[in-house]
Motif scaffolding. Structure first.
Motif: not given
Length: 808
Positions: A139-150
């Motif tokens: 069950x997919x959850x939001x993904x954090x990829x970009x460092x500045x978005x993190x």
């Protein structure tokens, strides 16, 4: 390659010895872990998550368990009570946030490639077939990829932590008492340069994929692993799994490269131990190359926000560093400490009056990061060397002129830096002068000017990097002050056998560096015995019972010094017996070239004779033990500081963005050279790795957190055909922190070459308005930078083919 110096000597130290190891390694008589087997051995296969962040809603292994040859299939819940949490040994701040890191995910995955089940089968083929039968619903959850978005915490990797920030580590020269206030320095300066630089993710790409074999015999566990750190691995596994250290033997046999990528306690190692314990049979796991790229830790992955201030004459007045460090989904063994190591090197070879460094460690839904060749120091060197070029461009100065104005002069050593280190020795002027002579700097500058004046479509750029690094990791007291979980000493034992041959046991564990050869040369000179009569034993915690292994260019500076200390103890012990044999006072005994002599006479005995007498023990002095065995530990009082000057000529096709490395010259000062051939090999390999970051390699994730550079088709590791011949040379300023005078060389080429290459690319196209090009400087990236700067290039990017394919 051409080598312009040859320090051939009659002594072993400094001699160009071919490697002892090569006869074994190049004739297939090696012992890699995957080449080993045991009777009744089972094979493991890992079921890995295809998604980056999700709840595991259903995990059905029934079909896999019924598959031919399958002995068992283990899931996270099966191992929940036994697998513990993988260790992080470097909590850099007291409030550091660290999620539990299970070897097998239990109910949620946080990066693509995370292990969700383990197949145990009789053969590798049966394990592969059964992996396909494991049925998992996510069950997919939001993904954090970009460092500045993190950093903005809009979505969280670990919602229970309440933030993506693991830690914030700060060094400020004003509060540390090593310098002034950087904000004041910036406010008072004539020039302020601001840049944001990106250190892309890199994959260690060791030649030998990771492999583990575990054999349980009774209540004892024997493990063979392609690891850099058998001793640390034994300790960490004991702590994680509750196995007494005395019942766990870890051996690192021949290991095909590491580059920091095998400085880890991995899920696969924990799982293989647990599988062997549960089945009672030997179990082996060897990763595929694809698994290696997605499941072994990555390196670098930083955003560097920099502000450098200076006066109009080029004198630097301050440096402010704000760093975002991508930890990935978990904290690795020493991962949080990597940017902290770099913090001490941003000042490099320069005299800054004010400095502030802040590192924010952030979680993302990607495989975790940890040590990668140089570990923090390449990132720091890249930043400051790029900024020195930016300052030179801003002021219209030659980049070397700016560096000369700010660097520490050779008569100013020892020198206390603004980051709190004490550089013991160095001569930046000598290395740079030699590099300039070999490079032909003025001639290439003249050619560059001609090309610009003629508007040549292929422009020439000259890249400069004058670097230093801290090697010999590390003084234990320094590591303690940084909250690292262990010390930095090293262990050695020297045994003189009755035949006069010498066995050396070292806690250092090589993976291709040539330790057996270099250490043999040191011992041969120290004890006056033939080079071929020295054997080096290593990489087995039952043979070398103590040690802290190999990383951070510590092998010679720390491990080699432990060998020297143990050898000196042997001489001291033997001297007592020799005096007894010669019926002389100890005070009259001299030791030279392997022989004890009575001062002022021709009487003497060889070290081998003394060893035989100790072995026979028929007539030893009272209270003297019947052996010449001696052991020692060495804990350095200071780091060592290699340095050097690297210059390159880069050609950039302004119509296609194609970059060509035309000439590369480096002069490194690594102190005393034990074996020039080993040094040349280390420098050559390091240059290739650093140039690869500048021009070729990048681990790329898409917005869904999928590693799209998951094979060597997409992740471009350069071959020999992609690189020119390098011109390498050395100057020598011995280290004063150890009696050998050695400084370390394993990471020098990697640290220095990346900024040199990028500075060269920019120097070729800066006149077109380009101020930065993100790494890797592929044709499409360079072309886009030229186009964005408004140079009048064509609107559509050309399709440029490199020697091995399209980089665009």
């Amino acid at each position: 390659m051409s080598v312009t110096s040859d320090s051939e000597t009659t002594a072993e130290i400094g001699r160009r010895r071919l490697r002892k190891e090569d006869a074994r390694l190049i004739t297939g008589r090696n012992h890699y872990t995957d080449s080993m087997s045991r009777v009744g051995m089972l094979t493991l296969g890992m079921v890995r998550s295809p998604v980056a962040h999700a709840k595991i809603t259903r995990l059905d292994v029934s079909a896999a368990k019924a598959s031919p040859g399958v002995v068992d299939v283990l899931t996270g819940p099966d191992l929940a009570d036994s697998q513990g949490s993988l260790p992080n040994a470097w909590p850099v701040t007291p409030d550091q946030k660290a999620p539990a890191h299970p070897a097998v995910a239990i109910d949620e995955v946080v990066f693509a490639g995370e292990i969700v089940a383990v197949v145990i089968a009789r053969t590798a083929a049966q394990a592969r077939d059964a992996i396909e039968l494991v049925d998992v619903d996510y069950d997919d959850l939001p993904v954090v990829v970009d460092l500045e978005a993190a950093e903005r915490d809009e979505e969280l990797v670990h919602p229970d932590l309440g933030t993506n920030t693991s830690s914030v580590w700060v060094f400020d020269s004003a509060s540390a008492g090593t310098g002034g206030d950087v904000q004041q320095a910036i406010a008072d300066s004539d020039v302020v340069i601001e840049r944001t630089l990106y250190q892309q993710r890199l994959i260690p790409s060791f030649m030998e994929p990771r492999s583990i074999l575990v054999d349980p015999t009774g209540d004892r566990i024997e493990m063979w692993s392609a690891t850099q750190i058998p001793h640390i691995l034994r300790t960490m596994l004991s702590m994680t799994l509750g196995i007494p250290e005395g019942k766990l033997r870890v051996t690192a046999p021949d290991v095909g490269g590491g580059f920091g990528g095998k400085l880890e306690v991995t899920p696969e190692e924990v799982i293989t131990v647990l599988a062997a314990q549960r089945t009672g049979k030997p179990c082996k796991y060897t990763e595929t190359r694809s698994e290696s790229l997605m499941g072994a830790h990555h390196g670098r992955a930083q955003v560097q926000r920099l502000k450098l201030s200076a006066n109009k004459d080029g004198t630097v007045t301050g440096l402010d560093v704000r760093l975002l460090a991508d930890m990935g989904a978990y904290l690795g063994l020493v991962g949080p400490g990597i940017p902290v190591l770099g913090a001490f090197m941003y000042n490099a070879i320069y005299k800054f009056p004010a400095y502030r460094f802040e590192s924010k460690a952030l979680f993302t839904d990607k495989v975790w990061t940890d040590a990668y060749r140089g570990a923090g120091r390449p990132e720091a060197t890249f930043a400051i060397e790029r900024m020195m070029d930016e300052l030179a461009a801003e002021l219209g100065m030659d980049p070397l002129e700016v560096r000369r104005k700010n660097w520490i002069k050779h008569d100013e050593f020892p020198f206390s830096t603004i980051s709190g280190l004490e550089y013991d020795s160095g001569n930046y002027e000598a290395a740079t002068d030699k590099a300039l002579e070999l490079f032909g700097y003025e001639e290439l500058r003249a050619e560059q000017q001609r090309r610009r004046e003629s508007n040549d479509p292929v422009q020439l750029g000259i890249g400069v990097s004058t670097y230093t690094e801290m090697c010999g990791l590390a003084p234990s007291r320094v590591l303690g002050s940084l909250d690292y979980g262990a010390g930095g000493w090293e262990y050695a034992q020297v045994r003189v056998l009755p035949t006069g041959h010498v066995e050396v046991v070292t806690g250092i564990s090589p993976h291709g560096q040539g330790h057996e050869t270099g250490f043999s040369q040191i011992v041969a000179d120290r004890l006056g015995v033939p080079f071929d009569n020295v054997e080096i034993l290593h990489g087995d915690t039952q043979v070398a019972q103590r040690g802290l292994d190999t990383y951070g260019s510590r092998s010679l500076t720390v491990g080699g010094m432990a060998v020297v200390a143990a050898a000196d103890k042997v001489i001291a012990k033997a001297k007592v017996i020799a005096a007894h044999m010669l019926e002389a006072s100890e005070d009259d005994i001299e030791f030279e070239s392997g022989r004890f002599g009575v001062r002022g006479t021709d009487q003497g005995v060889a070290l081998g004779d003394v060893a035989l007498a100790a072995f026979a023990a028929h007539d030893l002095p009272d209270g003297i033990e019947a052996s010449l065995d001696s052991d020692a530990t060495f804990d350095p009082e200071n780091f060592s500081f290699p340095h050097g000057s690297h210059l390159c000529a880069m050609e950039v096709d302004t119509e296609t963005g194609q970059v060509t490395l035309r000439k590369y010259v480096c002069v490194d000062d690594i102190g005393t050279i034990i074996n020039p051939l080993l040094v040349e090999g280390q420098v050559q390999g390091g240059l290739a790795q650093g140039i690869a970051q500048a021009l070729f390699e990048e681990a790329v994730y898409d917005d869904a957190g999928t590693l799209v550079s998951g094979s060597f088709v997409d992740y471009l590791v350069p071959s020999a055909a992609d690189l020119p011949s390098f011109i390498t040379d050395t100057t020598t300023t011995p280290a004063t922190s150890n009696v050998l005078g050695v400084k370390g060389v394993g990471e020098a080429g990697t640290i220095a070459s990346t900024p040199a290459i990028v500075n060269g690319v920019l120097d070729a196209i800066r006149h077109l308005g380009v101020k930065d090009v993100r790494m890797p400087c592929s044709p499409s990236t360079v072309w886009a930078a030229i186009h964005d700067a408004g140079s009048g290039a064509t609107a559509e990017a050309p399709n440029v083919q490199t020697a091995r394919g399209d980089q665009s």
